[in-house]
Design a protein around this motif. Structure first.
Motif, PDB file in Angstrom:
ATOM      1  N   PHE A  33      -1.943   0.760 -10.400  1.00  0.00           N
ATOM      2  CA  PHE A  33      -2.452  -0.226  -9.450  1.00  0.00           C
ATOM      3  C   PHE A  33      -3.899  -0.548  -9.772  1.00  0.00           C
ATOM      4  CE2 PHE A  33      -3.609   3.837  -7.767  1.00  0.00           C
ATOM      5  CZ  PHE A  33      -4.865   3.651  -7.211  1.00  0.00           C
ATOM      6  N   VAL A  34      -4.363  -1.637  -9.206  1.00  0.00           N
ATOM      7  CA  VAL A  34      -5.756  -2.052  -9.335  1.00  0.00           C
ATOM      8  C   VAL A  34      -6.381  -1.972  -7.947  1.00  0.00           C
ATOM      9  CG1 VAL A  34      -7.306  -3.956  -9.926  1.00  0.00           C
ATOM     10  CG2 VAL A  34      -5.209  -3.587 -11.255  1.00  0.00           C
ATOM     11  N   CYS A  35      -7.501  -1.309  -7.849  1.00  0.00           N
ATOM     12  CA  CYS A  35      -8.170  -1.163  -6.552  1.00  0.00           C
ATOM     13  C   CYS A  35      -8.565  -2.525  -5.981  1.00  0.00           C
ATOM     14  CB  CYS A  35      -9.432  -0.308  -6.693  1.00  0.00           C
ATOM     15  SG  CYS A  35      -9.078   1.416  -6.967  1.00  0.00           S
ATOM     16  N   SER A  36      -8.376  -2.648  -4.664  1.00  0.00           N
ATOM     17  CA  SER A  36      -8.819  -3.855  -3.966  1.00  0.00           C
ATOM     18  C   SER A  36      -9.013  -3.507  -2.493  1.00  0.00           C
ATOM     19  CB  SER A  36      -7.799  -4.983  -4.111  1.00  0.00           C
ATOM     20  OG  SER A  36      -6.668  -4.734  -3.310  1.00  0.00           O
ATOM     21  N   ALA A  37      -9.686  -4.374  -1.780  1.00  0.00           N
ATOM     22  CA  ALA A  37      -9.969  -4.147  -0.359  1.00  0.00           C
ATOM     23  C   ALA A  37      -8.696  -4.214   0.488  1.00  0.00           C
ATOM     24  CB  ALA A  37     -10.977  -5.170   0.141  1.00  0.00           C
ATOM     25  N   THR A  38      -7.667  -4.866  -0.010  1.00  0.00           N
ATOM     26  CA  THR A  38      -6.432  -5.022   0.767  1.00  0.00           C
ATOM     27  C   THR A  38      -5.353  -4.010   0.388  1.00  0.00           C
ATOM     28  OG1 THR A  38      -5.585  -6.642  -0.822  1.00  0.00           O
ATOM     29  CG2 THR A  38      -6.854  -7.490   1.067  1.00  0.00           C
ATOM     30  N   LEU A  39      -5.698  -3.060  -0.445  1.00  0.00           N
ATOM     31  CA  LEU A  39      -4.745  -2.059  -0.911  1.00  0.00           C
ATOM     32  C   LEU A  39      -4.269  -1.180   0.241  1.00  0.00           C
ATOM     33  CD1 LEU A  39      -3.752  -1.384  -3.776  1.00  0.00           C
ATOM     34  CD2 LEU A  39      -5.469   0.377  -3.847  1.00  0.00           C
ATOM     35  N   GLU A  40      -2.961  -0.955   0.314  1.00  0.00           N
ATOM     36  CA  GLU A  40      -2.371  -0.079   1.326  1.00  0.00           C
ATOM     37  C   GLU A  40      -1.920   1.209   0.650  1.00  0.00           C
ATOM     38  OE1 GLU A  40      -2.044  -0.467   4.617  1.00  0.00           O
ATOM     39  OE2 GLU A  40      -3.073  -2.416   4.582  1.00  0.00           O
ATOM     40  N   ILE A  41      -2.562   2.315   0.983  1.00  0.00           N
ATOM     41  CA  ILE A  41      -2.245   3.597   0.347  1.00  0.00           C
ATOM     42  C   ILE A  41      -0.798   4.007   0.609  1.00  0.00           C
ATOM     43  CG2 ILE A  41      -3.097   5.046   2.231  1.00  0.00           C
ATOM     44  CD1 ILE A  41      -3.521   5.816  -1.500  1.00  0.00           C
ATOM     45  N   GLY A  42      -0.299   3.718   1.809  1.00  0.00           N
ATOM     46  CA  GLY A  42       1.084   4.066   2.128  1.00  0.00           C
ATOM     47  C   GLY A  42       2.074   3.353   1.227  1.00  0.00           C
ATOM     48  N   GLU A  43       1.793   2.114   0.908  1.00  0.00           N
ATOM     49  CA  GLU A  43       2.662   1.345   0.014  1.00  0.00           C
ATOM     50  C   GLU A  43       2.630   1.922  -1.399  1.00  0.00           C
ATOM     51  OE1 GLU A  43       3.106  -3.193  -1.649  1.00  0.00           O
ATOM     52  OE2 GLU A  43       2.092  -2.879   0.268  1.00  0.00           O
ATOM     53  N   LEU A  44       1.428   2.297  -1.853  1.00  0.00           N
ATOM     54  CA  LEU A  44       1.315   2.905  -3.180  1.00  0.00           C
ATOM     55  C   LEU A  44       2.084   4.218  -3.259  1.00  0.00           C
ATOM     56  CD1 LEU A  44      -2.480   2.368  -3.921  1.00  0.00           C
ATOM     57  CD2 LEU A  44      -0.548   1.120  -4.892  1.00  0.00           C
ATOM     58  N   LEU A  45       1.956   5.028  -2.228  1.00  0.00           N
ATOM     59  CA  LEU A  45       2.667   6.312  -2.207  1.00  0.00           C
ATOM     60  C   LEU A  45       4.176   6.100  -2.174  1.00  0.00           C
ATOM     61  CD1 LEU A  45       0.397   8.374   0.199  1.00  0.00           C
ATOM     62  CD2 LEU A  45       0.660   8.646  -2.274  1.00  0.00           C
ATOM     63  N   SER A  46       4.616   5.090  -1.460  1.00  0.00           N
ATOM     64  CA  SER A  46       6.039   4.775  -1.401  1.00  0.00           C
ATOM     65  C   SER A  46       6.570   4.411  -2.788  1.00  0.00           C
ATOM     66  CB  SER A  46       6.277   3.628  -0.423  1.00  0.00           C
ATOM     67  OG  SER A  46       7.647   3.310  -0.366  1.00  0.00           O
TER      68      SER A  46
END
Length: 68
Positions: A33-46
């Motif tokens: 992933f690429v870091c951004s202000a709108t990043l959702e950690i829960g979505e990344l973990l999913s």
């Protein structure tokens, strides 16, 4: 990272599990992933969890004799 973890696990199995009826397996879910202000950690973990369980399913079919 995954390659390093697999190499360490393989080395451990060769050194310490050669005379055992089992080997150690590791499974890793890596989701780029690429870091951004709108990043959702829960979505990344999913996403990472999905990849992790896909890898686990694959490794369940590996026998000790196939790994060596």
């Amino acid at each position: 990272m995954r390659n390093h973890i697999e190499a360490v696990t393989r080395e451990y199995n060769i050194k310490y599990a050669a005379d055992k009826p089992y080997i150690i397996h590791t499974s890793v879910g890596v989701y780029p992933f690429v870091c951004s202000a709108t990043l959702e950690i829960g979505e990344l973990l999913s996403h990472a969890d999905i990849l992790l369980y896909e890898e686990k399913k694959h490794k369940r079919s590996i026998l000790k004799s196939d790994y060596e």
